[in-house]
Design a protein around this motif. Structure first.
Motif, PDB file in Angstrom:
ATOM      1  N   VAL A  86       0.837  -1.204   0.000  1.00  0.00           N
ATOM      2  CA  VAL A  86       0.000   0.000   0.000  1.00  0.00           C
ATOM      3  C   VAL A  86       0.869   1.249   0.000  1.00  0.00           C
ATOM      4  O   VAL A  86       0.613   2.215  -0.740  1.00  0.00           O
ATOM      5  CB  VAL A  86      -0.947   0.004   1.214  1.00  0.00           C
ATOM      6  CG1 VAL A  86      -1.651   1.349   1.348  1.00  0.00           C
ATOM      7  CG2 VAL A  86      -1.966  -1.126   1.110  1.00  0.00           C
ATOM      8  N   ALA A  87       1.912   1.228   0.832  1.00  0.00           N
ATOM      9  CA  ALA A  87       2.800   2.390   0.922  1.00  0.00           C
ATOM     10  C   ALA A  87       3.468   2.681  -0.413  1.00  0.00           C
ATOM     11  O   ALA A  87       3.486   3.835  -0.876  1.00  0.00           O
ATOM     12  CB  ALA A  87       3.857   2.146   2.000  1.00  0.00           C
ATOM     13  N   GLY A  88       4.006   1.630  -1.051  1.00  0.00           N
ATOM     14  CA  GLY A  88       4.759   1.848  -2.279  1.00  0.00           C
ATOM     15  C   GLY A  88       3.912   2.006  -3.519  1.00  0.00           C
ATOM     16  O   GLY A  88       4.231   2.822  -4.400  1.00  0.00           O
ATOM     17  N   THR A 110      10.492   3.257   4.866  1.00  0.00           N
ATOM     18  CA  THR A 110      11.282   3.058   3.631  1.00  0.00           C
ATOM     19  C   THR A 110      10.370   2.930   2.423  1.00  0.00           C
ATOM     20  O   THR A 110      10.620   3.534   1.371  1.00  0.00           O
ATOM     21  CB  THR A 110      12.160   1.810   3.769  1.00  0.00           C
ATOM     22  OG1 THR A 110      13.026   1.951   4.905  1.00  0.00           O
ATOM     23  CG2 THR A 110      12.996   1.589   2.521  1.00  0.00           C
ATOM     24  N   ALA A 111       9.282   2.155   2.556  1.00  0.00           N
ATOM     25  CA  ALA A 111       8.383   1.923   1.423  1.00  0.00           C
ATOM     26  C   ALA A 111       7.654   3.190   0.995  1.00  0.00           C
ATOM     27  O   ALA A 111       7.321   3.350  -0.186  1.00  0.00           O
ATOM     28  CB  ALA A 111       7.367   0.839   1.777  1.00  0.00           C
ATOM     29  N   LEU A 112       7.418   4.110   1.928  1.00  0.00           N
ATOM     30  CA  LEU A 112       6.722   5.347   1.574  1.00  0.00           C
ATOM     31  C   LEU A 112       7.581   6.269   0.713  1.00  0.00           C
ATOM     32  O   LEU A 112       7.052   7.143   0.014  1.00  0.00           O
ATOM     33  CB  LEU A 112       6.293   6.090   2.851  1.00  0.00           C
ATOM     34  CG  LEU A 112       5.109   5.477   3.603  1.00  0.00           C
ATOM     35  CD1 LEU A 112       4.966   6.116   4.979  1.00  0.00           C
ATOM     36  CD2 LEU A 112       3.810   5.629   2.808  1.00  0.00           C
ATOM     37  N   GLY A 113       8.879   6.097   0.772  1.00  0.00           N
ATOM     38  CA  GLY A 113       9.757   6.888  -0.084  1.00  0.00           C
ATOM     39  C   GLY A 113      10.001   8.284   0.461  1.00  0.00           C
ATOM     40  O   GLY A 113       9.822   8.551   1.656  1.00  0.00           O
ATOM     41  N   PRO A 114      10.420   9.220  -0.424  1.00  0.00           N
ATOM     42  CA  PRO A 114      10.748  10.584   0.020  1.00  0.00           C
ATOM     43  C   PRO A 114       9.554  11.224   0.739  1.00  0.00           C
ATOM     44  O   PRO A 114       8.445  11.261   0.213  1.00  0.00           O
ATOM     45  CB  PRO A 114      11.071  11.314  -1.290  1.00  0.00           C
ATOM     46  CG  PRO A 114      11.416  10.228  -2.256  1.00  0.00           C
ATOM     47  CD  PRO A 114      10.587   9.048  -1.878  1.00  0.00           C
ATOM     48  N   ALA A 115       9.791  11.722   1.938  1.00  0.00           N
ATOM     49  CA  ALA A 115       8.704  12.318   2.725  1.00  0.00           C
ATOM     50  C   ALA A 115       9.290  13.133   3.863  1.00  0.00           C
ATOM     51  O   ALA A 115      10.410  12.893   4.313  1.00  0.00           O
ATOM     52  CB  ALA A 115       7.799  11.223   3.290  1.00  0.00           C
ATOM     53  N   HIS A 116       8.515  14.115   4.316  1.00  0.00           N
ATOM     54  CA  HIS A 116       8.829  14.800   5.560  1.00  0.00           C
ATOM     55  C   HIS A 116       8.399  13.869   6.699  1.00  0.00           C
ATOM     56  O   HIS A 116       7.306  13.313   6.666  1.00  0.00           O
ATOM     57  CB  HIS A 116       8.075  16.124   5.654  1.00  0.00           C
ATOM     58  CG  HIS A 116       8.439  17.094   4.577  1.00  0.00           C
ATOM     59  ND1 HIS A 116       9.538  17.917   4.640  1.00  0.00           N
ATOM     60  CD2 HIS A 116       7.840  17.354   3.385  1.00  0.00           C
ATOM     61  CE1 HIS A 116       9.609  18.651   3.547  1.00  0.00           C
ATOM     62  NE2 HIS A 116       8.580  18.325   2.755  1.00  0.00           N
ATOM     63  N   LEU A 117       9.241  13.699   7.693  1.00  0.00           N
ATOM     64  CA  LEU A 117       8.994  12.733   8.757  1.00  0.00           C
ATOM     65  C   LEU A 117       8.908  13.457  10.099  1.00  0.00           C
ATOM     66  O   LEU A 117       9.759  14.275  10.428  1.00  0.00           O
ATOM     67  CB  LEU A 117      10.133  11.703   8.789  1.00  0.00           C
ATOM     68  CG  LEU A 117       9.879  10.405   9.553  1.00  0.00           C
ATOM     69  CD1 LEU A 117       8.745   9.617   8.901  1.00  0.00           C
ATOM     70  CD2 LEU A 117      11.150   9.562   9.596  1.00  0.00           C
TER      71      LEU A 117
END
Length: 623
Positions: A400-402, A440-447
């Protein structure tokens, strides 16, 4: 509902020439009809204060057999009598003795035979006949013996068995049975209502004739399913009861996304994190912001607060319940919000597609992962902001994330706010995860990681123990409430808002806990320790609580239904032959509210333990 699913005909005999009046039976009949309106019942029209001479009774029953709606509930409320050989019901002009001069069993059986002559043309048509009168059990037994042998789908109930009747028993039993429904119940099994009536009326006598299961569609108070721990659910239902139907059903599915909810009423603290989210919503044109943290750290509460702050509709409603947050008029509303718990990629794509008003990829072809491309194409060029929570509890969270969320956030004007644990291995009372595969699966993101906020925890506990409806605040001094907050905030670093909520529930259930060493021992443990404390409390106060919870511990999927006595029946296997009743379940759900989640499956309410750690605690306690 323009076409009733079944007719409700009531003969409520409240006045007699020769017997005492029965005040209240007309009001009872009206109340029953109103209750059953939510499952398709419509009462036939008649003058309320009719004088029920025997001739009027027979005319009404003749009209009943000629009704337009094939299925029906026929209710008789009044006086009756039996001498062991005969049984009759009293009409207005019946003279003593009722047995010899009243409306006898053969007369009723003849009308039921006529009714069957019309009903048999409709395979699914049914007739439920309920008599609330003295000796009504003997009366319906004799009626059942006199109807034709081929009559089907007929169920007779004598409310008082062979004893005296009491005005109001039937209305109260219907009220209790229907009060157990939740917004998740899209339909009601009529057999469940009958079972619950018989459970609530121990003297009642049932007389079914070739009866098959009947399913009744229900007009739900909210046009969306709810998944939430029961303490949150009760709070939400109280809130929604203040909202007009049109607003409730238009906005609730959007703002709580037909999934697990957090009303945000008790949210406090997280000022810096909220400021960061607001700044991102104001400035980011695209991309993803991920709110992550350990179980119980308050991710869902924070996101619920964000959703409310950006929703002008809900702010004044929640303000009546004590919400004091600052509206975010400059952050813009969310286009949709969705909790991913238990959902597959196909279900997520379907719900997002519906939320944005897009057509399915192929009408009637079902849904699959391939429809992600169709969703992305439909949103190309559009500005949108999506809030999703519970990624870690989706059916396949990494996929789902990727495959979905990452692609949505990559759109030129797409923004996605995500709430999730860093790993599916990060469980309540478990060790920190080794690898953050979901991040990791969500990729580039503000965390944004949520740590332990001691000040917010203290404020949360104080709010939960003081902002209560009138009469529900525990008999605790301000100093004692302050001690609860202090002990929780000085406790273990890995215990957050979920832990605080459970401890508060135990304090509300037993205020004496605050004045003993037991509270110090309780807050030094973990969620399992609090649940074990709750088990001990429930063992003392709630019949068969442990047996009912054991059933939930073995339940897989969304949960265990109460419908058709399934939950209570299975719990009976753990009680050494003692019967478990629906009333036992009512008490459990009231007294163990934060430990049990209500959900929906196949259009009915189901129940499960709110966290797997409770299952582990229950299993360990049974050894």
């Amino acid at each position: 509902m323009t076409t009733p699913l079944f007719d409700i005909t009531a003969i409520a005999v409240d006045r007699y020439e020769n017997f005492p009046p029965l005040d209240g039976v007309i009001a009872d009949a009206e109340a029953i009809a109103e209750l059953l309106g939510q499952v398709g019942g419509v009462r036939s029209t008649h003058a309320k204060n009719e004088t029920w001479h025997e001739a009027a009774v027979k005319a009404r029953l003749r009209a009943w057999t000629q009704r337009d709606t094939p299925s029906s509930l026929l209710i008789w409320l009044g006086h009756g009598d039996s001498n062991g050989d005969k049984a009759s019901l009293a009409c207005y002009d019946t003279v003593d003795p009722v047995v010899a001069n009243g409306f006898n069993a053969l007369s009723m059986a003849d009308q039921l035979d006529v009714d069957w002559g019309r009903r048999q043309e409709h395979d699914a048509a049914w007739a439920l006949v309920i008599v609330e009168a003295c000796s009504s059990g003997d009366y319906v037994k004799r009626v059942a013996a006199m109807v034709r042998d081929d009559v089907r789908q007929l169920y007779l109930i004598g409310v008082s068995g062979d004893a005296g009747a009491y005005v109001g028993e039937l209305r109260q039993a219907f009220g209790r049975a229907l009060a157990r429904l939740t917004p998740n119940d899209e339909h009601v099994v009529l057999d469940d209502l009958i079972h619950e009536l018989l459970s609530a009326l121990p003297d009642a006598r049932p007389e079914p004739r070739q009866w098959r299961r009947v399913l009744l569609p229900r007009a739900r108070p909210v046009a969306a399913a709810v998944s939430a721990p029961l303490d949150v659910y009760e709070e939400l239902m109280a809130l929604l009861a203040t909202v007009p139907d049109d607003q409730r059903n238009h906005f609730f599915p959007k703002f709580w996304a037909t999934e697990r909810v957090d009303t945000g009423l008790h949210f406090v603290g997280r000022t810096e994190e909220a400021r960061d989210i607001r700044a991102w919503l104001r400035s980011a044109d695209r991309g993803m912001l991920v709110i992550t943290g350990r179980p119980g750290s308050g991710k869902s509460a924070l996101l619920g607060s964000v959703l409310i702050r950006s929703s002008p509709l809900w702010q004044p409603i929640l303000a009546r319940f004590g919400w004091t947050g600052e509206p975010w008029d400059d952050a813009g509303p969310f286009d949709t919000a969705l909790n991913l718990s238990g959902l597959s990629i196909a279900e997520i794509v379907e719900r997002l597609t519906e939320s944005f008003g897009l057509k399915p990829a192929a009408e009637g072809a079902g849904w699959s992962g391939a429809d992600v491309d169709h969703l992305i194409d439909g949103l190309t060029g559009r500005r949108f902001t999506i809030l999703v929570d519970g990624l870690d509890e989706a059916t396949d969270p990494v996929a789902v994330a990727g495959s979905v969320l990452r692609r949505l956030a990559a759109q030129p004007h797409g923004r996605v706010l995500v709430g999730t644990r860093a790993s599916v291995d990060d469980q309540v009372d478990g060790p920190p995860p080794v690898r953050p595969e979901l991040i990791t699966a969500l990729g580039p993101a503000h965390l944004r990681r949520l740590g332990r906020d001691r000040a917010a925890l203290a404020a949360y506990v104080l709010r939960r123990l003081t902002h209560l409806p009138h009469g529900q605040r525990p008999e605790l001094t301000d100093d004692e409430i302050g001690r609860v907050a202090d002990l929780i905030t000085r406790g273990r670093d890995d215990m957050g808002f979920l832990f605080a909520r459970l401890v508060v529930h135990e304090v509300l259930a037993d205020p004496g806990l605050v004045r003993s060493q037991r509270l110090t021992e309780l807050v030094s443990g973990d969620h399992r320790a609090v649940f074990r404390h709750a088990l001990s409390r429930l063992d003392r106060t709630t019949p068969h609580a442990r047996a009912l919870l054991r059933v939930l511990a073995f339940t897989v999927g969304p949960g265990m239904p109460r419908s058709e006595n399934l939950w209570a029946g299975l719990a009976g296997a753990f009680t050494d032959g003692h019967q478990v009743t629906e009333a036992d379940i009512d008490l459990l759900l009231e007294r163990a509210a934060p430990y049990v989640t209500v959900d929906a499956e196949y259009g009915i309410s189901v129940y499960r333990l709110a966290h797997q750690t409770y299952r582990a605690a229950l299993e360990a306690d049974e050894r």
